[in-house]
Write a protein that holds these residues in place. Structure first.
Motif, PDB file in Angstrom:
ATOM      1  N   ALA A  16      15.588 -21.604  -1.864  1.00  0.00           N
ATOM      2  CA  ALA A  16      15.842 -22.598  -3.002  1.00  0.00           C
ATOM      3  C   ALA A  16      17.445 -22.430  -3.225  1.00  0.00           C
ATOM      4  N   HIS A  17      17.911 -21.160  -3.417  1.00  0.00           N
ATOM      5  CA  HIS A  17      19.113 -21.004  -4.095  1.00  0.00           C
ATOM      6  C   HIS A  17      20.071 -21.451  -2.816  1.00  0.00           C
ATOM      7  N   ALA A  18      19.620 -20.889  -1.681  1.00  0.00           N
ATOM      8  CA  ALA A  18      20.833 -21.070  -0.707  1.00  0.00           C
ATOM      9  C   ALA A  18      20.922 -22.571  -0.538  1.00  0.00           C
ATOM     10  N   THR A  19      19.800 -23.283  -0.503  1.00  0.00           N
ATOM     11  CA  THR A  19      19.933 -24.749  -0.472  1.00  0.00           C
ATOM     12  C   THR A  19      20.767 -25.103  -1.479  1.00  0.00           C
ATOM     13  N   LEU A  20      20.470 -24.985  -2.645  1.00  0.00           N
ATOM     14  CA  LEU A  20      21.069 -25.836  -3.851  1.00  0.00           C
ATOM     15  C   LEU A  20      22.498 -25.278  -3.836  1.00  0.00           C
ATOM     16  N   THR A  21      22.871 -24.055  -3.511  1.00  0.00           N
ATOM     17  CA  THR A  21      24.300 -23.741  -3.822  1.00  0.00           C
ATOM     18  C   THR A  21      25.049 -23.857  -2.566  1.00  0.00           C
ATOM     19  N   GLY A  22      24.477 -24.003  -1.497  1.00  0.00           N
ATOM     20  CA  GLY A  22      25.191 -24.020  -0.060  1.00  0.00           C
ATOM     21  C   GLY A  22      25.661 -22.892   0.513  1.00  0.00           C
ATOM     22  N   ARG A  23      25.206 -21.753  -0.242  1.00  0.00           N
ATOM     23  CA  ARG A  23      25.845 -20.453   0.107  1.00  0.00           C
ATOM     24  C   ARG A  23      25.053 -19.842   1.303  1.00  0.00           C
ATOM     25  N   ALA A  24      25.548 -18.998   2.186  1.00  0.00           N
ATOM     26  CA  ALA A  24      24.704 -18.503   3.349  1.00  0.00           C
ATOM     27  C   ALA A  24      24.146 -17.084   2.613  1.00  0.00           C
ATOM     28  N   LEU A  25      22.949 -16.952   3.115  1.00  0.00           N
ATOM     29  CA  LEU A  25      22.093 -15.733   2.590  1.00  0.00           C
ATOM     30  C   LEU A  25      22.994 -14.460   2.998  1.00  0.00           C
ATOM     31  N   SER A  26      23.030 -13.639   2.128  1.00  0.00           N
ATOM     32  CA  SER A  26      23.582 -12.149   2.496  1.00  0.00           C
ATOM     33  C   SER A  26      22.882 -11.345   1.709  1.00  0.00           C
TER      34      SER A  26
END
Ligand code: ADP
Ligand code: MG
Length: 449
Positions: free
Chosen positions: A327-337
């Motif tokens: 959810a976070h990754a989708t909302l912020t558009g950041r790649a998961l690291s």
């Protein structure tokens, strides 16, 4: 004759019972003083004659102008092939979805098993191997072996998933098998409601005649209800005598269930008892990767490893962590690291951070009345060696530290020594309920409030 009586009944009855029960009757024969009506099942016959017998009699009487004996017989022609769906007895008794009944017709409406909970979606590892294999065997030939199958273990470890998987697999092969999945809590509630209504018999019937495979989840709750325990005991015996399959789950071993009658415990353990426990690191990784794939979340390996090393206690939490990351990754558009995951999950894992091997050693030593130095020292007498194994086990389980690293923290023990110790504890945990409890208590103490 029967058509006329039907028309009368339609007028004099509520819609539901008429459609659900009476309309299933067909005239099979007629002599001067007897009318033979066909029923699709013995269950329907009993239900109708008990509840609507008088109504039917009256209607026929008024059409014929004289009393006529009514005989209900099983209509064999409706047994094979296109047999109409068995009326859902729970729907008639209480209009609720409390009990999930696998309908005879494959796509019948109404509550269903969770289709996501299949064997295909279940990751098997040492922590659930026995339970999964036994569940698969029950699904393969219900009622013939491992009856009952009793699955126990902590919350979020796949017990409910396995029950649904059994049901899904059975229905996949034969949709006419009446698979009933319910929780003990629902069983209890239905029981209470029907007893209040004076419909004890219906309750019995529902569970004894409308079931081929009974799966009851979380039976530890029955400890609260003596009367229900009694009812369940009889249901259990009847089903078992009839060769029906029974699968039960609980959060603790049957012998540890407080306030459950001894005779029930004996029944519970008369088949196969299998536990599920916290999955080891490798399995946690496999599970979270599988879930990510299912949810179409791109999860880099190092992030999967990070999450699996932090979330250790239940698969449900593991799923929760993944959902949150996605959810976070989708909302912020950041790649998961890993850094990002650490940030996002921080408040989900408040105490985890603070546990260390030293702390585990301290708690375990205190629990067994020795010192942490004893655990790190060379002494190999039984109590010390046992406590050391337990501390090693928790270092692995809670921190997922590598075996060499754990060995080093315990006074330079060899990594194979650590591996053997961890395995020993895990194995003993599998087949010793008292030991399981002890470890659970210890884990609580280690994890803190
Ligand atoms: P329990 O009934 O033991 O509390 P559940 O069966 O509800 O646990 O499982 C919690 C969640 O974790 C479910 O979404 C389930 O699909 C998932 N889960 C548990 N064990 C596994 C496993 N071995 N492989 C895949 N998913 C699992
Ligand atoms: Mg459950």
């Amino acid at each position: 004759m029967w058509d006329l009586a039907l028309a009368k009944l339609r007028h004099s009855m509520a819609n539901y019972p008429y459609e659900h029960w009476i309309s299933q009757l067909t005239q099979l024969g007629r002599t001067e003083n007897k009318l033979t009506l066909g029923v699709p099942s013995l269950f329907t016959r009993d239900w109708i004659s008990q509840h609507y017998g008088d109504l039917v009699k009256k209607a026929v009487h008024s059409v014929a102008g004289e009393p006529i004996e009514i005989e209900y017989v099983l209509d064999e022609s409706r047994q094979l092939g296109a047999r109409p769906p068995e009326p859902d007895p729970s729907a008639a008794a209480t209009p609720s979805d409390e009990v999930v009944v696998g309908q005879v017709a494959p796509r019948a409406p109404g509550p269903k098993l969770n289709e996501r909970f299949t064997f295909e979606n279940f990751v098997v590892g040492p922590s659930n191997q026995l339970a999964a294999a036994a569940a698969a065997a029950v699904a393969e030939s219900p009622g013939t072996q491992y009856n009952p199958l009793f699955i126990y273990g902590g919350t979020g470890l796949g017990k409910t998933h396995l029950l649904h998987a059994i049901g899904n697999r059975i229905l996949e092969r034969d949709p006419t098998i009446r698979v009933v999945y319910t929780s003990a809590e629902r069983f209890l509630n239905e029981f209470v409601v029907l007893v209040k209504k004076g419909q004890m018999e219906e309750f019995r019937r529902m569970f004894r005649e409308g079931v081929d495979v009974l799966m009851m989840d979380d039976i530890q709750i029955l400890k609260k209800a003596v009367e229900t325990q009694n009812e369940f005991f009889h249901t259990f015996n009847d089903l078992k005598d009839l060769g029906k399959a029974i699968v039960l789950t609980s959060d603790i071993h049957p012998n540890e269930l407080p306030n459950i009658e001894q005779r029930l415990r004996t029944r519970f353990t008369s088949g196969l008892t299998a536990d599920v426990f916290e999955p080891p690191f490798e399995v946690r990784i496999a599970i979270i990767k599988r879930k990510a794939e299912q949810e179409r979340v791109y999860l880099p390996d190092d992030v999967a490893q990070f999450v699996a090393s932090k979330v250790t206690r239940s698969v449900r939490d593991l799923e929760g962590a993944l959902t949150r990351l996605a959810a976070h990754a989708t909302l912020t558009g950041r790649a998961l690291s890993v850094d990002y995951a650490e940030e996002v999950l921080r408040d989900m894992l408040p105490q985890r951070q603070s546990i260390s091997i030293e702390q585990i050693q301290k708690v375990v030593a205190r629990y067994y009345n020795m010192t942490a130095e004893d655990l790190r020292g060379p002494n190999r007498t039984r109590p010390i060696a046992n406590a050391r194994s337990v501390a090693m086990y928790f270092s692995r389980k809670l921190l997922s530290s590598s075996f060499p690293h754990i060995g080093a923290a315990f006074g330079d023990k060899h990594h194979t020594t650590v591996m053997a110790a961890v395995e020993r504890v895990a194995a003993r945990r599998t087949n010793n309920a008292a030991y399981t409890k002890e470890l659970e208590e210890l884990e609580r103490q280690i994890s803190g409030p």
